[in-house]
Design an enzyme around this catalytic site. Structure first.
Site, PDB file in Angstrom:
ATOM      1  N   TYR A  54      -3.799  14.819  -6.396  1.00 18.90           N
ATOM      2  CA  TYR A  54      -4.333  14.061  -5.258  1.00 18.90           C
ATOM      3  C   TYR A  54      -3.282  13.941  -4.145  1.00 18.90           C
ATOM      4  O   TYR A  54      -2.112  13.608  -4.413  1.00 18.90           O
ATOM      5  CB  TYR A  54      -4.796  12.655  -5.702  1.00 18.90           C
ATOM      6  CG  TYR A  54      -5.057  11.783  -4.490  1.00 18.90           C
ATOM      7  CD1 TYR A  54      -6.227  11.947  -3.750  1.00 18.90           C
ATOM      8  CD2 TYR A  54      -4.111  10.881  -4.040  1.00 18.90           C
ATOM      9  CE1 TYR A  54      -6.433  11.211  -2.596  1.00 18.90           C
ATOM     10  CE2 TYR A  54      -4.311  10.139  -2.893  1.00 18.90           C
ATOM     11  CZ  TYR A  54      -5.477  10.308  -2.170  1.00 18.90           C
ATOM     12  OH  TYR A  54      -5.669   9.592  -1.024  1.00 18.90           O
TER      13      TYR A  54
ATOM     14  N   HIS B  38       5.699   2.306   8.083  1.00 21.62           N
ATOM     15  CA  HIS B  38       4.291   2.663   7.864  1.00 21.62           C
ATOM     16  C   HIS B  38       3.521   2.247   9.118  1.00 21.62           C
ATOM     17  O   HIS B  38       2.782   1.267   9.112  1.00 21.62           O
ATOM     18  CB  HIS B  38       3.804   1.904   6.624  1.00 21.62           C
ATOM     19  CG  HIS B  38       2.461   2.334   6.124  1.00 21.62           C
ATOM     20  ND1 HIS B  38       1.684   1.533   5.326  1.00 21.62           N
ATOM     21  CD2 HIS B  38       1.749   3.480   6.289  1.00 21.62           C
ATOM     22  CE1 HIS B  38       0.562   2.152   5.032  1.00 21.62           C
ATOM     23  NE2 HIS B  38       0.576   3.336   5.594  1.00 21.62           N
TER      24      HIS B  38
ATOM     25  N   LYS C 200       4.090   9.917   1.819  1.00 16.55           N
ATOM     26  CA  LYS C 200       4.529   8.588   1.394  1.00 16.55           C
ATOM     27  C   LYS C 200       5.858   8.663   0.638  1.00 16.55           C
ATOM     28  O   LYS C 200       6.700   7.788   0.774  1.00 16.55           O
ATOM     29  CB  LYS C 200       3.463   7.941   0.504  1.00 16.55           C
ATOM     30  CG  LYS C 200       2.084   7.843   1.141  1.00 16.55           C
ATOM     31  CD  LYS C 200       2.076   6.967   2.350  1.00 16.55           C
ATOM     32  CE  LYS C 200       0.651   6.697   2.823  1.00 16.55           C
ATOM     33  NZ  LYS C 200       0.627   5.916   4.056  1.00 16.55           N
TER      34      LYS C 200
ATOM     35  N   CYS D 159      -7.139  -0.832   7.081  1.00 18.94           N
ATOM     36  CA  CYS D 159      -7.339  -1.812   8.166  1.00 18.94           C
ATOM     37  C   CYS D 159      -7.603  -1.112   9.495  1.00 18.94           C
ATOM     38  O   CYS D 159      -7.505  -1.732  10.549  1.00 18.94           O
ATOM     39  CB  CYS D 159      -6.139  -2.734   8.303  1.00 18.94           C
ATOM     40  SG  CYS D 159      -6.085  -4.025   7.056  1.00 18.94           S
TER      41      CYS D 159
ATOM     42  N   ARG E 145      -3.798   7.208  -4.739  1.00 11.70           N
ATOM     43  CA  ARG E 145      -2.412   6.942  -5.121  1.00 11.70           C
ATOM     44  C   ARG E 145      -2.417   6.029  -6.344  1.00 11.70           C
ATOM     45  O   ARG E 145      -3.326   5.229  -6.534  1.00 11.70           O
ATOM     46  CB  ARG E 145      -1.669   6.258  -3.976  1.00 11.70           C
ATOM     47  CG  ARG E 145      -1.371   7.183  -2.808  1.00 11.70           C
ATOM     48  CD  ARG E 145      -0.488   6.514  -1.772  1.00 11.70           C
ATOM     49  NE  ARG E 145      -1.184   5.493  -1.015  1.00 11.70           N
ATOM     50  CZ  ARG E 145      -1.075   4.185  -1.201  1.00 11.70           C
ATOM     51  NH1 ARG E 145      -0.279   3.713  -2.146  1.00 11.70           N
ATOM     52  NH2 ARG E 145      -1.751   3.329  -0.466  1.00 11.70           N
TER      53      ARG E 145
ATOM     54  N   SER F 153      -3.113  -0.410   4.248  1.00 15.35           N
ATOM     55  CA  SER F 153      -4.118   0.646   4.114  1.00 15.35           C
ATOM     56  C   SER F 153      -5.510   0.034   4.313  1.00 15.35           C
ATOM     57  O   SER F 153      -5.735  -1.116   3.932  1.00 15.35           O
ATOM     58  CB  SER F 153      -4.034   1.273   2.722  1.00 15.35           C
ATOM     59  OG  SER F 153      -2.719   1.699   2.477  1.00 15.35           O
TER      60      SER F 153
ATOM     61  N   ASP G 138       0.138   7.181  11.021  1.00 15.50           N
ATOM     62  CA  ASP G 138       0.499   6.600   9.721  1.00 15.50           C
ATOM     63  C   ASP G 138       1.983   6.258   9.570  1.00 15.50           C
ATOM     64  O   ASP G 138       2.304   5.276   8.926  1.00 15.50           O
ATOM     65  CB  ASP G 138       0.080   7.567   8.602  1.00 15.50           C
ATOM     66  CG  ASP G 138       0.030   6.901   7.229  1.00 15.50           C
ATOM     67  OD1 ASP G 138      -0.403   5.745   7.151  1.00 15.50           O
ATOM     68  OD2 ASP G 138       0.436   7.538   6.243  1.00 15.50           O
TER      69      ASP G 138
ATOM     70  N   ARG H  72     -11.057  12.566   1.614  1.00 19.86           N
ATOM     71  CA  ARG H  72     -10.110  12.728   2.723  1.00 19.86           C
ATOM     72  C   ARG H  72     -10.342  13.998   3.524  1.00 19.86           C
ATOM     73  O   ARG H  72     -10.910  14.966   3.025  1.00 19.86           O
ATOM     74  CB  ARG H  72      -8.690  12.800   2.160  1.00 19.86           C
ATOM     75  CG  ARG H  72      -8.229  11.548   1.434  1.00 19.86           C
ATOM     76  CD  ARG H  72      -7.742  10.524   2.395  1.00 19.86           C
ATOM     77  NE  ARG H  72      -7.367   9.268   1.757  1.00 19.86           N
ATOM     78  CZ  ARG H  72      -6.437   8.445   2.245  1.00 19.86           C
ATOM     79  NH1 ARG H  72      -5.796   8.742   3.343  1.00 19.86           N
ATOM     80  NH2 ARG H  72      -6.179   7.297   1.647  1.00 19.86           N
TER      81      ARG H  72
HETATM   82  C1  OXD Z   1      -2.413   4.859   2.798  1.00 19.09           C
HETATM   83  C2  OXD Z   1      -2.651   6.191   3.364  1.00 19.09           C
HETATM   84  O1  OXD Z   1      -2.897   4.553   1.705  1.00 19.09           O
HETATM   85  O2  OXD Z   1      -2.201   6.438   4.489  1.00 19.09           O
HETATM   86  O3  OXD Z   1      -1.731   4.061   3.455  1.00 19.09           O
HETATM   87  O4  OXD Z   1      -3.260   7.037   2.697  1.00 19.09           O
HETATM   88 MN    MN Z   2      -0.869   4.921   5.198  1.00 16.73          MN
END
Ligand code: OXD
Ligand code: MN
Length: 607
Positions: free
Chosen positions: A199, A228, A208, A252, A71, A250, A279, A391
């Protein structure tokens, strides 16, 4: 003929078709036949490669351009009419200027190409929680990923009817030029425009862009919440399932917590964890006045490196059929995939994420060359065959621990909301806020410290309120006000709010708490607190467990160690309070009075 009579949709399609000038227009109907034909086409053009059908049935590999692997927060913009409505944590652009700039970049860019029209639903089609979107794209990869991550097809159009409550999404790959890459949101117009990227996080517009940035704004106006957050159900032996939602920045371990496998001791007793989402949570007030949550997505877009049968057996299992892998290593010996810290040894005959021949020998040579430059970032990348942000896109229904509630769209009642970050010393393993507004305060001050692994200074506190910093589609302080307003609506039916920190470190910088499945021990205490079954110590920051109340059976971890990571250092917290005060200044007079009072209370408690 268009499969809809929706007037706003048809009008927008006319405008976009005139702007983008595609050679061909294809509606995504949601049928398996159409998706299968598109997979074949993507393989014929080299956009994707089909993996070993026996080991990875229906799975594919894709590589993005090297400049397009994550991102792009600095090119993610919120184009509200007034700059102050985007707030100090977002990049803003005037919407008139933004449309002009983006249409100039995108104009005519579907020429010689096909425009795919993807009707998709965030949330099961027909659920009260769900909302529709239309994404236009010139990428088959996007179509196929959207078909995993969301519900796509004509059923979405039927459910939408002639309503104008749908989100417009225009994606164009253009030249994947990073200087002209923009991920733009127009919250007041329900519109998203994404150009020059391929991406996932930038181009799967349901995730998102819609489900967080646009939906957070919709939620504020319509009285619900887009967060989130993962959602999981915990069932204790002989008890009914309790649901929690949890927000972490992100990286964690959100997906890991969502799919946690209880430690053996607990499993034997009958504890069970089920995943609703990993998510995003869309949360509404139910008829009984409680908060109910759904996962609006239909798949997982997970980070591959580090995923293995120990760290996340369930996520790994989810990737074994119908998945798309992006930027991982291609093992040519058996036509499968590989990434750092997976279960398998380094392949001897492979292609790395950049499309180059790769094996352990080549990697070591690359590392030696990078070391000679002394450049830490180069050394880090030379060690990787798979990109660190490579991913998998995997259907949620593959997940062995997926909850039956995932598919119904009815929403699960939340007993607890958990916030968490990465703090080496400050935050204890777990604490409970005193009440809803105190919990909003706890969420608003969420933070992580930078680690040696990230570029920049070590130990710098980065605030990431409610893990929404990159995802809140409007002014962050107004978002906090919305949380406070939601609390007024639900009153004493509110879920209890907790904060966890799996990342306390010892003097050597090593993590003290073992994490992963052992985090169930903390969830167990959290649910007991929600049920009023267990006492706690009231401290300056909230309620902290009595160490004896966290079940350590079967774990090589002493009560003293536990007491250590439950301890609150008042000096550190005094510095934290100063840091919060400084941070809050950013939000000026939009900062809700309630949060100012919370900070004053924290300071008074510490004095
Ligand atoms: C993030 C994801 O970056 O879920 O939070 O990809
Ligand atoms: Mn996320």
């Amino acid at each position: 003929m268009a499969p809809t009579t929706n007037p706003t949709l048809l009008k927008w399609l006319d405008e976009m078709t005139a702007l983008m000038t595609p050679d061909k227009v294809v509606w995504i109907d949601g049928s398996e036949e159409q998706l299968e034909a598109l997979r074949a086409e993507a393989c014929a053009t080299g956009e994707m490669e089909k993996l070993n059908e026996e080991l990875y049935p229906g799975c594919y590999l894709h590589r993005t351009k090297a400049n397009d692997v994550a991102r792009v927060e600095d090119r993610t913009i919120i184009c509200s009419r007034k700059e102050e409505d985007a707030g100090p944590t977002n990049h803003w652009m005037d919407p008139t200027k933004a449309y002009e700039m983006l249409y100039d970049i995108a104009r005519g860019r579907y020429a010689g190409r096909t425009m795919y029209i993807i009707p998709y639903s965030m949330g099961p089609v027909g659920s009260e929680f769900s909302k529709a979107g239309i994404e236009l794209t010139d990428s088959i990869y996007v179509v196929l990923n959207m078909a995993i991550m969301t519900r796509v097809g004509f059923s979405v159009l039927e459910a939408l009817g002639d309503s104008n409550d749908w989100v417009r999404g225009l994606h164009a790959k253009c030249d994947i030029d990073q200087e002209k890459r923009w991920i733009a949101h127009f919250p007041e117009d329900n519109t998203i425009i994404s150009v020059n990227s391929g991406y996932g996080g930038n181009v799967l517009l349901g995730k998102k862009c819609f489900a967080l940035r646009i939906a957070s704004y919709q939620g504020k106006n319509e009285g619900w919440m887009a967060e989130h957050m993962l959602i999981l159900g915990l069932t204790k032996p002989g008890e009914e399932t309790k649901y929690v939602a949890a927000a972490f920045p992100s990286a964690c371990g959100k997906t890991n917590l969502a799919m946690l496998i209880p430690p053996e001791e607990f499993e034997k007793k009958g504890y069970k964890v089920e995943t609703i989402g990993d998510d995003i949570a869309w949360i509404r007030v139910g008829e009984d006045g409680r908060l109910y949550a759904i996962n609006p997505e239909n798949g997982f877009f997970g980070v591959a490196p580090g995923t293995n049968s120990h760290s996340n057996y369930n996520a790994l299992a989810s990737t074994k059929k119908g998945a798309i892998f992006t930027n991982v290593v291609h093992n040519l010996d058996n036509n499968t995939v590989w990434w750092e810290k997976c279960d398998d040894p380094v392949p001897t005959n492979a292609i790395d994420w950049l499309g180059r021949p790769w094996n352990a020998e080549i990697r070591d040579k690359n590392v030696a060359e990078a070391e000679a430059t002394g450049d830490a970032a180069k050394i880090k990348m030379a060690k990787c065959g798979a990109h660190p942000n490579s991913r998998f896109t995997a259907p949620a229904e593959n997940c062995p621990c997926i909850s039956p509630a995932f598919a119904t769209g009815e929403g699960v009642p939340l007993s607890a909301i958990i916030f968490g970050g990465r703090r080496a010393k400050t935050a204890p393993l777990v604490y409970q806020s005193r009440d809803w507004n105190n919990g909003v305060f706890v969420g608003s001050i969420m933070a992580s410290e930078t680690t040696a692994a990230a570029a920049g200074a070590v130990g710098v506190v980065r605030r990431d309120p409610m893990a929404m910093l990159p995802f809140c589609g409007y002014h962050m302080a107004d978002y906090w006000t919305h949380w406070i307003e939601m609390g007024k609506k639900i009153g004493d039916k509110a879920p209890k709010i907790f904060n966890v920190n799996w990342f306390r470190t010892d003097d050597n910088g090593d993590f003290i708490w073992p994490g992963y499945g052992e985090n169930l021990r903390v969830l167990d205490w959290i649910i007991d607190r929600c049920e009023g079954k267990v006492d706690a110590d009231e401290t300056a920051i909230g309620f902290v467990p009595k160490a004896e109340d966290i079940n350590l059976n079967g774990l090589d971890f002493s009560l003293d160690q536990l007491k250590g990571i439950l301890a609150i250092d008042k000096e550190l917290w005094a510095a934290e309070a100063d840091g919060i005060e400084e941070y809050y200044k950013k939000f000026g007079d939009r900062l809700p009075e309630e949060l100012k009072n919370q900070l004053a209370t924290l300071k008074a408690n510490l004095a």
